[in-house]
Design a protein around this motif. Structure first.
Motif, PDB file in Angstrom:
ATOM      1  N   THR A  77       8.765 -10.890   8.150  1.00 29.09           N
ATOM      2  CA  THR A  77       7.385 -11.302   8.420  1.00 29.09           C
ATOM      3  C   THR A  77       7.293 -12.796   8.664  1.00 29.09           C
ATOM      4  O   THR A  77       6.576 -13.257   9.578  1.00 29.09           O
ATOM      5  CB  THR A  77       6.482 -10.897   7.246  1.00 29.09           C
ATOM      6  N   THR A  85       6.022 -14.223  12.442  1.00 29.11           N
ATOM      7  CA  THR A  85       4.815 -15.024  12.603  1.00 29.11           C
ATOM      8  C   THR A  85       5.140 -16.434  13.090  1.00 29.11           C
ATOM      9  O   THR A  85       4.425 -16.992  13.932  1.00 29.11           O
ATOM     10  CB  THR A  85       4.035 -15.095  11.279  1.00 29.11           C
ATOM     11  N   GLN A 136      -2.354   4.846   6.128  1.00 29.15           N
ATOM     12  CA  GLN A 136      -2.148   4.232   7.431  1.00 29.15           C
ATOM     13  C   GLN A 136      -2.878   4.997   8.525  1.00 29.15           C
ATOM     14  O   GLN A 136      -3.443   4.399   9.452  1.00 29.15           O
ATOM     15  CB  GLN A 136      -0.654   4.167   7.739  1.00 29.15           C
ATOM     16  N   ASN A 138       3.301  -3.474   9.253  1.00 31.17           N
ATOM     17  CA  ASN A 138       2.526  -2.611   8.366  1.00 31.17           C
ATOM     18  C   ASN A 138       2.884  -1.138   8.557  1.00 31.17           C
ATOM     19  O   ASN A 138       2.952  -0.381   7.594  1.00 31.17           O
ATOM     20  CB  ASN A 138       1.025  -2.841   8.579  1.00 31.17           C
ATOM     21  N   GLY A 144      -0.546 -10.997  12.452  1.00 26.86           N
ATOM     22  CA  GLY A 144      -0.851 -11.389  11.079  1.00 26.86           C
ATOM     23  C   GLY A 144      -0.633 -10.274  10.080  1.00 26.86           C
ATOM     24  O   GLY A 144      -0.494 -10.543   8.876  1.00 26.86           O
ATOM     25  N   PHE A 145      -0.643  -9.028  10.542  1.00 23.58           N
ATOM     26  CA  PHE A 145      -0.310  -7.916   9.635  1.00 23.58           C
ATOM     27  C   PHE A 145       0.871  -7.128  10.211  1.00 23.58           C
ATOM     28  O   PHE A 145       0.881  -5.911  10.273  1.00 23.58           O
ATOM     29  CB  PHE A 145      -1.517  -7.004   9.367  1.00 23.58           C
TER      30      PHE A 145
END
Length: 363
Positions: free
Chosen positions: A272, A276, A338, A325, A321-322
């Motif tokens: 992550t 990012t 989900q 997931n 940003g996520f």
């Protein structure tokens, strides 16, 4: 290798944009959207079931191949039926011809399924990346060659078919020890339940954009869809080249860490941070510079794609940003949660498309 795949795909898109018009790409876009809806259903998690298994037995592998074959052949049958009955279903016969070509892709792909999935499970990334590069190169060469020969929108469909054929043959040769045509449905219930959960979690996010493209084609015409798909295609190439290819490797590593240590925290957090840090600046920059980038890459006839590209890249800034997931929920068994989130996102997105179309009619 991932950079080479991205470079080949991007170069092909640039050349094709100079050879074909927005309407021609719109015709193929309708066919691709319809096959994409079926593709989301046909690729509903069977591969991930095999990847996450600690020690998949021959019976499980045979059941996975059988279920995947049935779904792929069903998708091909539906596309072929739509292509055959095209004159009664579509206003433009070119869409029906495109669907008849695209009907071959799922049927060919079923032979790629086992060797590609099991090589990926074994983390044979050099081999799988080589094959993905080969598929991209064959697709690009076919599309450009056929476009120069005057095949128009069918050049894109021909590229998809020959790319799929190359993948099926190539993966079968590289992973020949995994090639099997054994059919069985024994033990397929657990696999189907898991795959259905995966479909509910991830399939909705694949289907919603395709439905949006069909709405654009119906309400604004094939030319408008061509402009939009050029923008969304560039956004998807960037997302797939930087995010998609990386997360396939990360998913395998997270699954391995979970099997061996009972946790995936370290791999997830490290991935992550890297994603990012690398992607936020690039996506924000492209959102700001969308107009000159589109003009430089595709030419002035595609200037209408600049605004959709800017909006799509802004959306990707939010999405990163996520990141991871979906992979996290699949590996930790939270696919039900989900699925609810993805359904809410899809409905909100489609509502936004319909609202924008309504506003367009008002003004």
């Amino acid at each position: 290798m991932h950079l080479l795949i991205f470079a080949v795909t991007m170069a092909s898109a640039i050349v094709v944009s100079r050879l074909l018009s927005p309407r021609e790409l719109g015709v193929f876009g309708v066919g691709l959207a319809m096959s994409g809806v079926l593709g989301a259903v046909s690729q509903f998690g069977i591969a991930n079931y095999l990847i996450r298994e600690r020690d998949p037995q021959p019976q499980t592998i045979a059941a996975a191949f059988t279920v995947n074959a049935l779904v792929c052949l069903g998708a091909s049958g539906i596309l072929l039926l739509l292509g055959t009955a095209g004159s009664a279903v579509f206003s433009d016969p070119a869409i029906a011809r495109t669907l008849r070509w695209l009907a071959a892709v799922p049927a060919i792909g079923l032979f790629e399924f086992l060797p590609a999935t099991l090589l990926t499970r074994e983390m044979q990334f050099a081999r799988t990346s080589l094959m993905q590069f080969g598929k991209a190169a064959v697709n690009a060469a076919t599309v450009i060659g056929c476009a120069l020969a005057g095949w128009s929108y069918l050049s894109l469909a021909a590229g998809a078919v020959l790319g799929a054929l190359f993948g099926a043959v190539g993966f079968s040769l590289l992973g020949r020890r995994h090639v099997s045509l054994r059919l069985s449905l024994k033990g397929g219930r657990e696999l189907t339940v898991f795959a259905g959960q995966m479909m509910s979690a991830g399939g909705v996010s694949l289907i919603a954009p395709r439905l949006a493209e069909l709405i654009v084609a119906h309400m604004l015409g094939l030319g408008a869809l061509g402009l939009y798909t050029r923008a969304s295609g560039l956004a998807a190439m960037i997302w797939e080249g930087a995010y998609g290819l990386s997360t396939r490797v990360i998913y395998i590593q997270m699954a391995a860490e979970l099997r061996e240590h009972g946790t995936l925290k370290q791999t997830f957090l490290r991935a992550t941070r890297l994603l990012t840090a690398a992607m936020w600046p690039a996506m924000a920059g492209l959102a700001v510079l969308a107009a000159p980038v589109v003009h430089l890459l595709y030419g002035p006839q595609w200037s209408g794609a600049a605004l959709p590209l800017a909006v799509l890249m802004a959306g990707q800034v939010i999405a990163i940003g996520f990141a991871m997931n979906w992979e996290l929920c699949v590996l930790t068994g939270r696919t039900g949660w989900q699925a609810r989130i993805e359904l809410a996102r899809a409905l909100a997105g489609l509502a936004g498309v319909l609202a924008a179309q309504g506003f367009n009619y008002l003004v």
